[in-house]
Write an enzyme that holds these catalytic residues in place. Sequence first.
Site, PDB file in Angstrom:
ATOM      1  N   TRP A  49       2.858   7.924  -2.256  1.00 61.41           N
ATOM      2  CA  TRP A  49       4.302   8.119  -2.483  1.00 61.41           C
ATOM      3  C   TRP A  49       4.502   9.047  -3.675  1.00 61.41           C
ATOM      4  O   TRP A  49       5.325   9.971  -3.637  1.00 61.41           O
ATOM      5  CB  TRP A  49       4.955   6.767  -2.731  1.00 61.41           C
ATOM      6  CG  TRP A  49       6.427   6.797  -2.994  1.00 61.41           C
ATOM      7  CD1 TRP A  49       7.430   6.689  -2.069  1.00 61.41           C
ATOM      8  CD2 TRP A  49       7.079   6.940  -4.267  1.00 61.41           C
ATOM      9  NE1 TRP A  49       8.669   6.749  -2.684  1.00 61.41           N
ATOM     10  CE2 TRP A  49       8.468   6.899  -4.040  1.00 61.41           C
ATOM     11  CE3 TRP A  49       6.618   7.081  -5.575  1.00 61.41           C
ATOM     12  CZ2 TRP A  49       9.400   6.996  -5.070  1.00 61.41           C
ATOM     13  CZ3 TRP A  49       7.545   7.190  -6.605  1.00 61.41           C
ATOM     14  CH2 TRP A  49       8.915   7.147  -6.350  1.00 61.41           C
ATOM     15  N   GLU A  75       0.435 -13.238  12.516  1.00 59.75           N
ATOM     16  CA  GLU A  75       0.995 -12.067  13.193  1.00 59.75           C
ATOM     17  C   GLU A  75       0.886 -10.876  12.239  1.00 59.75           C
ATOM     18  O   GLU A  75       1.272 -10.970  11.068  1.00 59.75           O
ATOM     19  CB  GLU A  75       2.459 -12.305  13.574  1.00 59.75           C
ATOM     20  CG  GLU A  75       2.688 -13.531  14.438  1.00 59.75           C
ATOM     21  CD  GLU A  75       1.912 -13.506  15.747  1.00 59.75           C
ATOM     22  OE1 GLU A  75       1.721 -12.396  16.302  1.00 59.75           O
ATOM     23  OE2 GLU A  75       1.493 -14.581  16.211  1.00 59.75           O
ATOM     24  N   LEU A  92      10.884 -20.785  -3.729  1.00 55.89           N
ATOM     25  CA  LEU A  92       9.834 -19.894  -3.253  1.00 55.89           C
ATOM     26  C   LEU A  92       8.573 -20.036  -4.094  1.00 55.89           C
ATOM     27  O   LEU A  92       8.632 -20.073  -5.323  1.00 55.89           O
ATOM     28  CB  LEU A  92      10.318 -18.443  -3.311  1.00 55.89           C
ATOM     29  CG  LEU A  92       9.273 -17.357  -3.012  1.00 55.89           C
ATOM     30  CD1 LEU A  92       8.895 -17.353  -1.540  1.00 55.89           C
ATOM     31  CD2 LEU A  92       9.784 -15.989  -3.449  1.00 55.89           C
ATOM     32  N   TRP A 151     -11.241  -2.163  -9.227  1.00 56.21           N
ATOM     33  CA  TRP A 151     -11.833  -1.809 -10.523  1.00 56.21           C
ATOM     34  C   TRP A 151     -12.527  -0.453 -10.458  1.00 56.21           C
ATOM     35  O   TRP A 151     -12.774   0.173 -11.503  1.00 56.21           O
ATOM     36  CB  TRP A 151     -12.844  -2.868 -10.961  1.00 56.21           C
ATOM     37  CG  TRP A 151     -12.238  -4.211 -11.248  1.00 56.21           C
ATOM     38  CD1 TRP A 151     -12.316  -5.318 -10.475  1.00 56.21           C
ATOM     39  CD2 TRP A 151     -11.461  -4.583 -12.403  1.00 56.21           C
ATOM     40  NE1 TRP A 151     -11.627  -6.370 -11.063  1.00 56.21           N
ATOM     41  CE2 TRP A 151     -11.103  -5.952 -12.240  1.00 56.21           C
ATOM     42  CE3 TRP A 151     -11.039  -3.904 -13.552  1.00 56.21           C
ATOM     43  CZ2 TRP A 151     -10.344  -6.644 -13.185  1.00 56.21           C
ATOM     44  CZ3 TRP A 151     -10.271  -4.593 -14.487  1.00 56.21           C
ATOM     45  CH2 TRP A 151      -9.935  -5.937 -14.306  1.00 56.21           C
ATOM     46  N   ASP A 178       0.820  -1.211   0.000  1.00 52.98           N
ATOM     47  CA  ASP A 178       0.000   0.000   0.000  1.00 52.98           C
ATOM     48  C   ASP A 178       0.856   1.265   0.000  1.00 52.98           C
ATOM     49  O   ASP A 178       1.951   1.292   0.566  1.00 52.98           O
ATOM     50  CB  ASP A 178      -0.907  -0.025   1.239  1.00 52.98           C
ATOM     51  CG  ASP A 178      -2.098   0.900   1.102  1.00 52.98           C
ATOM     52  OD1 ASP A 178      -2.376   1.363  -0.018  1.00 52.98           O
ATOM     53  OD2 ASP A 178      -2.756   1.159   2.119  1.00 52.98           O
ATOM     54  N   GLY A 179       0.321   2.313  -0.615  1.00 53.00           N
ATOM     55  CA  GLY A 179       0.952   3.631  -0.537  1.00 53.00           C
ATOM     56  C   GLY A 179       1.635   4.097  -1.804  1.00 53.00           C
ATOM     57  O   GLY A 179       2.289   5.149  -1.804  1.00 53.00           O
ATOM     58  N   SER A 221     -10.557  -6.956  -5.786  1.00 55.59           N
ATOM     59  CA  SER A 221     -11.808  -6.907  -6.552  1.00 55.59           C
ATOM     60  C   SER A 221     -12.451  -5.533  -6.465  1.00 55.59           C
ATOM     61  O   SER A 221     -13.280  -5.174  -7.312  1.00 55.59           O
ATOM     62  CB  SER A 221     -12.766  -7.998  -6.056  1.00 55.59           C
ATOM     63  OG  SER A 221     -12.882  -7.979  -4.645  1.00 55.59           O
ATOM     64  N   HIS A 271       3.203   3.269  -8.824  1.00 50.78           N
ATOM     65  CA  HIS A 271       3.065   1.842  -9.111  1.00 50.78           C
ATOM     66  C   HIS A 271       4.351   1.291  -9.736  1.00 50.78           C
ATOM     67  O   HIS A 271       4.777   0.177  -9.425  1.00 50.78           O
ATOM     68  CB  HIS A 271       1.884   1.599 -10.050  1.00 50.78           C
ATOM     69  CG  HIS A 271       0.565   1.951  -9.438  1.00 50.78           C
ATOM     70  ND1 HIS A 271       0.160   1.449  -8.217  1.00 50.78           N
ATOM     71  CD2 HIS A 271      -0.438   2.765  -9.873  1.00 50.78           C
ATOM     72  CE1 HIS A 271      -1.048   1.929  -7.932  1.00 50.78           C
ATOM     73  NE2 HIS A 271      -1.424   2.727  -8.904  1.00 50.78           N
TER      74      HIS A 271
END
Length: 245
Positions: free
Chosen positions: A19, A201, A125, A63, A14-15, A60, A31
Amino acid sequence: MTSNIPRHVAIIMDGNGRWAKKRHLPRVAGHKAGLESAREIVESCVKKKIEVLTLFVFSSENWQRPQDEVSYLMQLFFTILERDAKKLHEQNVQFRVVGDRSRFDDKLQDQIRKVELLTVHNTGLKLILAANYGGRWDITYAFQKIAERLVNGKLKPRDISEKTIQAELSLSDLPDPDLFIRTSGEMRISNFLMWQLAYTELYFTDVYWPDFKADEFEKALEFYAKCERRFGLTSEQLTEKGRVC
């Protein structure tokens, strides 16, 4: 004693927009900058041998954002898949997307499948992108599949348990997140992995996602390392079972 390194990390990145605004740049610049942070965190997870990293890339609800921003995000998503597929494969990363893909155009859906097929047998991973995903959608879709089995006589109501529901959810074959991270100062889970985060957590930071690099990720891991994960037990019971982290 449990490991101080989480098996599964889930992140709301987020942000990006804030930014960019702080720097008098268009939202799309945020982005683009956030993509570099995502790449760095993936690299960190590979190095630390974290099993699963789930990134919330598009909800969702997203959009509803301005159409030009949504279009840019869709194009950015495609470009990432096209450019980064080979590197992910070389790093032994297994890639997959969870969420409702039906709203994506055919070109993007095809590219998702290509990268998933390319990396399906990789053993490192597991990188999960939650795209056009919502926790309520996930649970609703799971119940729809269970309802079909009830109608077809393959399941009886009394046989429905938490395990039955869990088996129909996204990420059912993976461990639930041990550590949830949200950047930019917002302190909520925003319809992300609602079932799976029951005992996770939660780590919140004021840092905007484009500034969330390996050093900030390390702080989140240090926070996790100090956690006592009781899962309903007492501290004394955990000590007896050797489950204090």
